[in-house]
Motif scaffolding. Structure first.
Motif, PDB file in Angstrom:
ATOM      1  N   SER A   1       9.439  -0.819   8.884  1.00  0.00           N
ATOM      2  CA  SER A   1       8.184   0.025   8.929  1.00  0.00           C
ATOM      3  C   SER A   1       8.713   1.850   8.016  1.00  0.00           C
ATOM      4  O   SER A   1       7.782   2.021   7.036  1.00  0.00           O
TER       5      SER A   1
ATOM      6  N   ALA B   1       9.541   0.430   4.306  1.00  0.00           N
ATOM      7  CA  ALA B   1       9.017  -0.257   3.807  1.00  0.00           C
ATOM      8  C   ALA B   1       7.951   1.709   3.032  1.00  0.00           C
ATOM      9  O   ALA B   1       7.818   1.616   2.190  1.00  0.00           O
TER      10      ALA B   1
ATOM     11  N   GLN C   1       4.939   1.492  -0.114  1.00  0.00           N
ATOM     12  CA  GLN C   1       4.508   0.118   0.642  1.00  0.00           C
ATOM     13  C   GLN C   1       4.110   1.001   2.585  1.00  0.00           C
ATOM     14  O   GLN C   1       4.473   1.544   2.980  1.00  0.00           O
ATOM     15  N   PRO C   2       2.404   1.186   2.229  1.00  0.00           N
ATOM     16  CA  PRO C   2       1.566   1.234   3.509  1.00  0.00           C
ATOM     17  C   PRO C   2       2.026   0.504   4.776  1.00  0.00           C
ATOM     18  O   PRO C   2       2.938  -0.652   4.251  1.00  0.00           O
TER      19      PRO C   2
ATOM     20  N   LYS D   1      -2.144  -8.405   3.622  1.00  0.00           N
ATOM     21  CA  LYS D   1      -2.905  -7.326   2.506  1.00  0.00           C
ATOM     22  C   LYS D   1      -4.429  -6.553   3.882  1.00  0.00           C
ATOM     23  O   LYS D   1      -4.839  -7.466   3.958  1.00  0.00           O
TER      24      LYS D   1
ATOM     25  N   LEU E   1      -4.774  -3.943  -0.715  1.00  0.00           N
ATOM     26  CA  LEU E   1      -3.019  -2.990  -0.693  1.00  0.00           C
ATOM     27  C   LEU E   1      -2.219  -3.794  -0.197  1.00  0.00           C
ATOM     28  O   LEU E   1      -2.825  -4.711   1.280  1.00  0.00           O
ATOM     29  N   THR E   2      -1.188  -4.025  -0.642  1.00  0.00           N
ATOM     30  CA  THR E   2      -0.059  -5.040   0.347  1.00  0.00           C
ATOM     31  C   THR E   2       0.979  -4.704   1.486  1.00  0.00           C
ATOM     32  O   THR E   2       0.868  -3.035   0.677  1.00  0.00           O
ATOM     33  N   VAL E   3       0.647  -4.788   2.913  1.00  0.00           N
ATOM     34  CA  VAL E   3       1.349  -3.539   3.865  1.00  0.00           C
ATOM     35  C   VAL E   3       1.702  -4.615   4.437  1.00  0.00           C
ATOM     36  O   VAL E   3       2.455  -5.860   4.178  1.00  0.00           O
ATOM     37  N   HIS E   4       2.873  -3.531   5.140  1.00  0.00           N
ATOM     38  CA  HIS E   4       3.774  -4.052   6.330  1.00  0.00           C
ATOM     39  C   HIS E   4       3.157  -4.173   7.242  1.00  0.00           C
ATOM     40  O   HIS E   4       2.863  -2.445   7.403  1.00  0.00           O
TER      41      HIS E   4
ATOM     42  N   LEU F   1      -0.199   5.002   4.536  1.00  0.00           N
ATOM     43  CA  LEU F   1      -0.196   5.192   2.922  1.00  0.00           C
ATOM     44  C   LEU F   1       0.848   5.591   2.977  1.00  0.00           C
ATOM     45  O   LEU F   1       0.439   7.319   3.274  1.00  0.00           O
TER      46      LEU F   1
ATOM     47  N   ALA G   1       1.322   5.486  -2.835  1.00  0.00           N
ATOM     48  CA  ALA G   1       0.733   4.303  -2.802  1.00  0.00           C
ATOM     49  C   ALA G   1      -1.108   4.537  -2.734  1.00  0.00           C
ATOM     50  O   ALA G   1      -1.710   4.005  -3.533  1.00  0.00           O
TER      51      ALA G   1
END
Length: 955
Positions: free
Chosen positions: A685, A688, A693-694, A706, A735-738, A753, A757
């Motif tokens: 996390s 990311a 990355q969110p 996502k 959005l692509t997220v972790h 976010l 992003a």
């Protein structure tokens, strides 16, 4: 020939004269017993008069709500007809809330339409707003009312100055002036207003003395503020309108109320409250069922409060009886020669009993008169302070003669009960033993311990039955008192068992313990008195400690310990956030500060769900297959059979959100510092966020790695879609997220976010606050300095710091412990002091045989210490039962409340009910050490170093 009645009458008259003379002769002992009996009477009579005076009649309460009008008509905000209770406390739309669906395009009917034709009205408007004061901003209620109209008389009470005469003039409650630091003649400016108003007078609301409020004439305060706010694009005030109505004739009847309900208005009618309709004529009861408005949910704490009061009062009276008992016993032994002369001159046992009982009757009567008079005088003298304390002005001093007479009779009975056992004991003395001063040898009573055991078992059973199976305060109090009396009855036997410990003690404590065992008739009442005092202390302390343990268990932290959150509650103040952040870093010992922002669509000054022009918002869209069916259905859980609804509640999709109470954000814009403050150590996390990355902490929001953010630009269409369970209209951003690992505590944050992003997605942001952690705990001075600096900003900024569970009742419990400890030590001192006076002959014998003063002091101290120690040990055991009964009563009440809420569909139990019974071991340890030690030191100090030899009694 003299009749039996005349003989009985004259014997009691003689007994009363003897008792009065002896009480006057022994002024010190009489004053002590008088004070012990009178003090509870003072408290009971004062409490009775205070509660009765504070309890307003329905008409008095109505006058404070609707003034001199016949009724008050209020808007409900519903765009449909309603049904209401006759007293106006509850209402529901026709058909019930389950079927009610608001129409965004339909407005509620004008409130004026609900006023009957030909009725005279006065409009009253209220709104909450923050007002600039000397210290910063203060939440204040603004009210507009024609204060010169007769209808307003009774709603408020003018104090100083004059009433407002036009625009720019207001009057303020005394509470507002105290809290704001302003005064009559000051200028005051509500937030959003462009012009200040002058405070021309002060007033108070009789039923709410603590309310911060400003009062102005209609149209002079709220409308200018609304206009100024509209000019800046900020949301307007949330104004609640109502009408004071004079209908004439029979007043505002129940039929008029139902006609107003048909137009969506709620009515509080003087005539209906005075003469309510039958239940069959109340449509709300036919639709909802009267039980919905009379269940346990409306009486939270009633049974527990009654049980607590009844138990404490019962134990207090028992304590008084047991404390006064040794005093009467000592008095009877001091008067045994006189009682022996009564027997020698033809008096029998009933005459001796009458003399000792008359002592209790005389002192009880005097205590009743003095106690009731002092309680009434105390209430009258402290009336202003009492009214300020409870926040309500009395409707008048309400003297209930029968209740005050009952309290006086109770004091009289207390004196008689306290003298009963000494009277029986004195009557059993032979004339020879009384005249010679010899006490003789009495065999141990074998029946008394058996009765004591039966009383303990029976009392425990009654108390547990009254709390577990039939919620009854009277049974809990009666059972606790009976069990304590059983322990008292066992006291002589238990004193004998304590005596077996003497073989392991040094000389002085061994002599003191053997003396206590040998003179059980003197020791047992003193031990019982200390037992009663300690039992009350232990009962209340255990009850309070158990509540504290429960509150600690139920406490949910909002942030990691030592972390904090700075946030603005008003979106229009986002320009002040950067300055507030800098003040935070300069004032507090901040270790890490994570600045956070919110996503914005349209006007950044709009509230989160604002409906004004340009007020959009960003919604995190949960995939359809991952939504909870219970909340997607038109009527919610009501659309499912109970068994299916219960099964769905166990579905992970329907699990309650991890968002904690008080947390401010679900979706937030921040960098990796936020995870450091929130103690999130997951390396993925952190990496990311650093990479832009969110990061999502809720698996239900993510599908195929996502998430979908929907930009809602039409708030009216969005509101209509929400009402019909349709999809929200708007533009989606995927959005692509972790996905953070399951079990990671995010402290209420669902999606983070990084700023890059949000920028890449083309979504605007606005400052909203900062999370922070501290290097060390902030001092009170630092917090005050920060609050002062933020107040000067004029922005609605809130700073919270997580300190863990603090215990709201800590100060109260500490005060209770100190007070109870002093009372217990005082009771121990009184009881053991009386026992010491009774054993004065033994101390004089020691002086006669040449014992050093130190030996006499040591022996006297250990005698009192032994008595106090035995009383504390037995009282600690006896005090647990009432606390257990009170907690079981509370558990049953809370369980009933929970079941009622489930049946009514208000809630679902998410976890088992937790109502613990926790013993305060630190309090018990303190009692075991402090009370015996205090009694021993006190006795040793007051014992004379050299006592005169006892004179031989005349033959």
């Amino acid at each position: 020939m003299t009749s039996p009645f005349a003989s009985w009458y004259h014997s009691w008259i003689a007994a009363l004269r003897i008792a009065r003379r002896d009480a006057w002769r022994a002024k010190g002992r009489s004053a002590l017993v008088l004070a012990m009996i009178a003090l509870p009477v003072v408290g009971a009579s004062a409490v009775d008069l205070t509660l009765r005076s504070a309890e307003l009649t329905p008409q008095q309460a109505l006058s404070r709500q609707i003034g001199a009008a016949d009724a008050l008509i209020e808007a409900t905000g519903l765009d449909a007809p309603i049904l209401q209770r006759p007293d106006g406390r509850s209402y529901a739309p026709v058909g019930g809330y389950e079927k009610y669906r608001p129409d965004p395009e339909k407005k509620a009917a004008p409130l004026k339409d609900a006023v009957p034709a030909g009725a005279e009205t006065v409009q009253m408007s209220t709104s909450g707003v923050k007002v600039h004061t000397r210290h910063g901003l203060l939440d204040t209620q603004l009210r507009e009312l024609d204060v010169h109209h007769p209808f307003s008389q009774g709603i408020f009470t003018p104090l100083r100055g004059r009433l407002p005469g036009g625009p720019g003039e207001v009057i303020a409650t005394a509470a507002f002036l105290e809290h704001s630091g302003l005064y009559v003649g000051s200028s005051v400016t509500p937030r959003g207003s462009t012009a200040p108003s002058t405070i021309v007078g002060s007033y108070e609301l009789p039923s709410d003395l603590r309310r911060d409020e400003l009062l102005a004439l209609p149209g002079t305060l709220l409308a200018p503020i609304d206009k100024a706010l509209a000019a800046t694009g900020a949301p307007g005030l949330n104004v609640t309108d109502s009408f004071l109505v004079k209908a004439g004739g029979d007043g505002f009847t129940w039929n008029m109320v139902k006609e107003a309900n048909a137009k969506g208005a709620l009515v509080l009618s003087r005539a209906v409250v005075a003469h309510p309709p039958a239940d069959s004529q109340v449509p709300l009861y036919a639709q909802e069922g009267k039980a919905r408005f009379a269940g346990p949910g409306l009486n939270v704490g009633r049974f527990t409060e009654q049980a607590t009061v009844a138990t404490v009062v019962g134990l207090a009276l028992l304590e008084v009886c047991l404390l006064a008992g040794p005093a009467f016993a000592v008095g009877a032994r001091r008067s045994r020669r006189q009682l022996g002369l009564v027997g020698a001159n033809g008096g029998d046992r009933r005459h001796i009993r009458a003399i000792v009982l008359s002592a209790g009757l005389v002192i009880g009567a005097v205590a009743a008169v003095i106690g009731c008079s002092a309680g009434v005088a105390l209430t009258i003298g402290l009336r202003p302070l009492l009214e300020e304390k409870i926040g309500i002005r009395f409707g008048g001093l309400d003297f209930r003669s029968l209740e005050l007479l009952g309290i006086a009779v109770l004091a009289l009975l207390t004196g008689l009960l306290a003298a009963f056992v000494p009277a029986v004991t004195a009557s059993r003395q032979t004339v020879l033993a009384s005249l010679t001063g010899r006490r003789g040898i009495r065999r141990a009573n074998r029946v008394l311990p058996l009765l004591g055991l039966l009383a303990v078992a029976g009392g425990a059973a009654i108390a547990l039955y009254g709390s577990r199976y039939r919620v009854s305060p009277s049974l809990v109090a009666a059972g606790s008192a009976l069990a304590e009396l059983g322990v008292v009855a066992l006291t002589p036997l238990l004193v004998g068992l304590f005596g077996r410990l003497g073989r392991w003690l040094p000389l002085s404590p061994r002599l003191a313990l053997r003396d206590a065992v040998r003179n059980r008739g003197r020791t047992a009442p003193a031990v019982a008195a200390v037992l009663a005092a300690v039992a009350g202390t232990v009962a209340v302390s255990t009850y309070q400690h158990s509540q504290d343990v429960q509150a600690r268990h139920e406490y949910v932290a909002e942030l990691p310990d030592g972390a904090g959150l700075l946030s603005v509650n008003d979106n229009s103040a986002h320009q002040e956030v950067p300055t507030a952040r800098e003040l935070l870093s300069r004032t507090l010992p901040v270790a890490v500060r994570a600045d956070v922002e919110r996503l914005v669509v349209g006007n950044p000054n709009c509230e989160e769900y604002g409906t004004g022009a340009g007020c959009g918002r960003v919604e995190l869209i949960v995939p359809k297959e991952q939504r909870c069916p219970l909340f997607e259905s038109e009527h919610g859980p009501a659309d499912f059979p109970p068994a299916e609804a219960k099964k769905l509640r166990q579905d992970p999709r329907c699990a309650m959100s991890s968002r904690r109470p008080g947390s401010s954000f679900k979706t937030i814009v921040a960098d990796e510092k936020l995870l450091q403050v929130l103690a999130v150590t997951d390396p993925g996390s952190v990496a990311a966020l650093k990479a832009g990355q969110p990061v999502s902490f809720d698996r239900r929001d993510v599908k195929d790695g996502k998430i979908t953010l929907r930009l809602v630009t039409d708030p009216v269409a969005a509101q209509k879609a929400a009402a019909t369970h349709a999809e929200l209209p708007g533009q989606d951003k995927v959005l692509t997220v972790h996905q953070a690992p399951e079990g990671v505590e995010s402290w209420g944050v669902g999606l983070v976010l990084p700023p890059s992003a949000a920028k890449a997605a083309g979504i605007a942001t606005a400052p909203v606050g900062a999370y922070f952690s501290l290097e060390k705990a902030a001092t009170t001075e630092q917090r005050q300095r920060l609050d002062g600096e933020i107040d000067r900003l004029g922005a609605d900024v809130r700073v919270r710091i997580e300190r863990g569970y603090q215990g709201e009742s800590t100060i109260g419990v500490l005060a209770l412990a100190v007070f109870a400890g002093l009372v217990t030590i005082g009771a121990a001192g009184i009881a053991t002091g009386l026992a010491q006076a009774d054993s004065e002959a033994d101390l004089k014998t020691l002086a006669a045989v040449g014992a050093a003063p130190r030996v006499r002091r040591t022996l006297s101290g250990f005698q009192c210490g032994v008595v106090a120690l035995m009383g504390v040990v037995l009282g600690s055991a006896a005090g647990i039962l009432p606390a257990v009964g009170l907690r079981l009563t509370q558990e049953r009440e809370q369980r009933s409340l929970l079941l009622h809420a489930v049946e009514m569909g208000y809630s679902t139990p998410d976890e088992p009910l937790y109502v613990p019974i926790a013993v305060p071991w630190d309090t018990l340890a303190g009692l075991l050490v402090l009370v015996p030690l205090g009694a021993a030191v006190l006795a040793a100090v007051v014992t004379k170093s050299s006592g005169a030899l006892a004179r031989r009694a005349a033959g």
